[in-house]
Design an enzyme around this catalytic site. Structure first.
Site, PDB file in Angstrom:
ATOM      1  CE  LYS A  13      -2.251  -0.890   3.817  1.00 57.82           C
ATOM      2  NZ  LYS A  13      -1.637  -2.157   4.259  1.00 57.82           N
ATOM      3  NE  ARG A  88      -4.385  -1.293  10.071  1.00 54.08           N
ATOM      4  CZ  ARG A  88      -3.297  -0.763   9.530  1.00 54.08           C
ATOM      5  NH1 ARG A  88      -3.321   0.461   9.051  1.00 54.08           N
ATOM      6  NH2 ARG A  88      -2.187  -1.465   9.475  1.00 54.08           N
ATOM      7  NE  ARG A 128       7.392  -3.170   5.960  1.00 58.53           N
ATOM      8  CZ  ARG A 128       6.073  -2.989   5.925  1.00 58.53           C
ATOM      9  NH1 ARG A 128       5.429  -2.979   4.778  1.00 58.53           N
ATOM     10  NH2 ARG A 128       5.401  -2.841   7.027  1.00 58.53           N
ATOM     11  NE  ARG A 161       6.539  -0.280  10.699  1.00 59.26           N
ATOM     12  CZ  ARG A 161       5.474  -0.251   9.897  1.00 59.26           C
ATOM     13  NH1 ARG A 161       5.538   0.372   8.747  1.00 59.26           N
ATOM     14  NH2 ARG A 161       4.356  -0.847  10.244  1.00 59.26           N
ATOM     15  NE  ARG A 172       1.642  -4.700  11.345  1.00 61.49           N
ATOM     16  CZ  ARG A 172       2.673  -4.307  10.589  1.00 61.49           C
ATOM     17  NH1 ARG A 172       3.864  -4.833  10.770  1.00 61.49           N
ATOM     18  NH2 ARG A 172       2.505  -3.381   9.687  1.00 61.49           N
TER      19      ARG A 172
END
Ligand code: AMP
Length: 231
Positions: A13, A88, A128, A161, A172
């Site tokens: 996204k 969300r 990531r 992160r 998540r």
């Protein structure tokens, strides 16, 4: 154009929102980025949000809605926006509807849902790395920085992160499936949803999105996107 990008964490996204921001000339509004900025500033609000984010859970609506409402009121969002990570849940989508009605009586033009299988999500997120300064994202395997640990764009330090660890990513994903996935039905019912295959190179996904936005972005912008892909 008022656009919402939907999809599980790691679906792309953020990457797609940045590409579209350049094409359409409207701001990307990422609830995750707004929350991380508040956490960074260590405001009481940020500290409260951090406890949910670190666990991979959703931050309570009263905290998030306030941030989004303020951001939507900024001058640069008047001509449109790309929402990334918000809404969300169906409750947040209803709140968004009310925020837009209150402002200019407009609603969301299109919702793009990026479909990516869970195992690919875990693979993407654990590699990531994010820039501490400008938020640019890299992937250790598919898009590494030129110099390990350093952002190509601003020289900032790259980090993993806290909520990108594998266990938190699984949480998540569960949250996405339980709370966010029902939005597909919600926006499908409003006739604004387009589901897109989120697999492949970012430019390939971008091309699918641009095709699904037909009529919403100027022809010149579509031609620019095709040129960038070498078509
Ligand atoms: P993201 O960068 O969009 O993956 O968001 C990172 C984290 O911020 C999420 O795991 C949530 O804890 C929180 N967050 C982001 N957007 C929202 C939202 N719309 N509602 C509640 N929590 C959110």
């Amino acid at each position: 154009m008022r656009l919402v990008l939907l999809g599980p964490p790691g679906a792309g996204k953020g990457t797609q929102a940045r590409m579209l921001r350049e094409l359409a000339g409207i701001p990307q509004i990422s609830s995750g980025d707004l929350l991380r900025a508040a956490v960074h500033e260590k405001t009481p609000f940020g500290l409260e949000a951090a406890s949910y984010m670190d666990r991979g859970e959703l931050v309570p609506d009263d905290l998030v809605l306030n941030l989004i409402d303020t951001r939507l009121g900024a001058a640069d969002a008047k001509q449109g926006f790309i929402l990334d990570g918000f809404p969300r849940s169906v409750a947040q989508a209803e709140a968004l509807r009310a925020m837009l009605m209150k402002r200019r009586g407009k609603s969301v033009d299109r919702v793009i849902a990026l479909n990516v299988p869970d195992e690919e999500i875990v693979r993407r997120i654990s590699g990531r790395r994010t820039c501490t300064k400008c938020g640019a994202m890299y992937h250790l395997v598919s898009g590494p920085p030129r110099k390990p640990g350093v952002c190509d764009k601003c020289g900032g330090e790259l980090y993993l992160r806290e909520d990108d660890s594998e266990t938190t990513v699984r949480t998540r994903l569960n949250v996405y499936n339980a709370t966010t996935r029902p939005l597909l039905e919600y926006y499908g019912g409003l006739g604004v949803l387009r589901q897109i295959d989120g697999m492949g190179k970012p430019e390939e996904v971008d091309a699918r999105i641009v095709a699904a936005l037909d009529g919403l972005i100027p022809k010149t912008a579509r031609a620019k996107s095709a040129r960038a892909r070498g078509n």
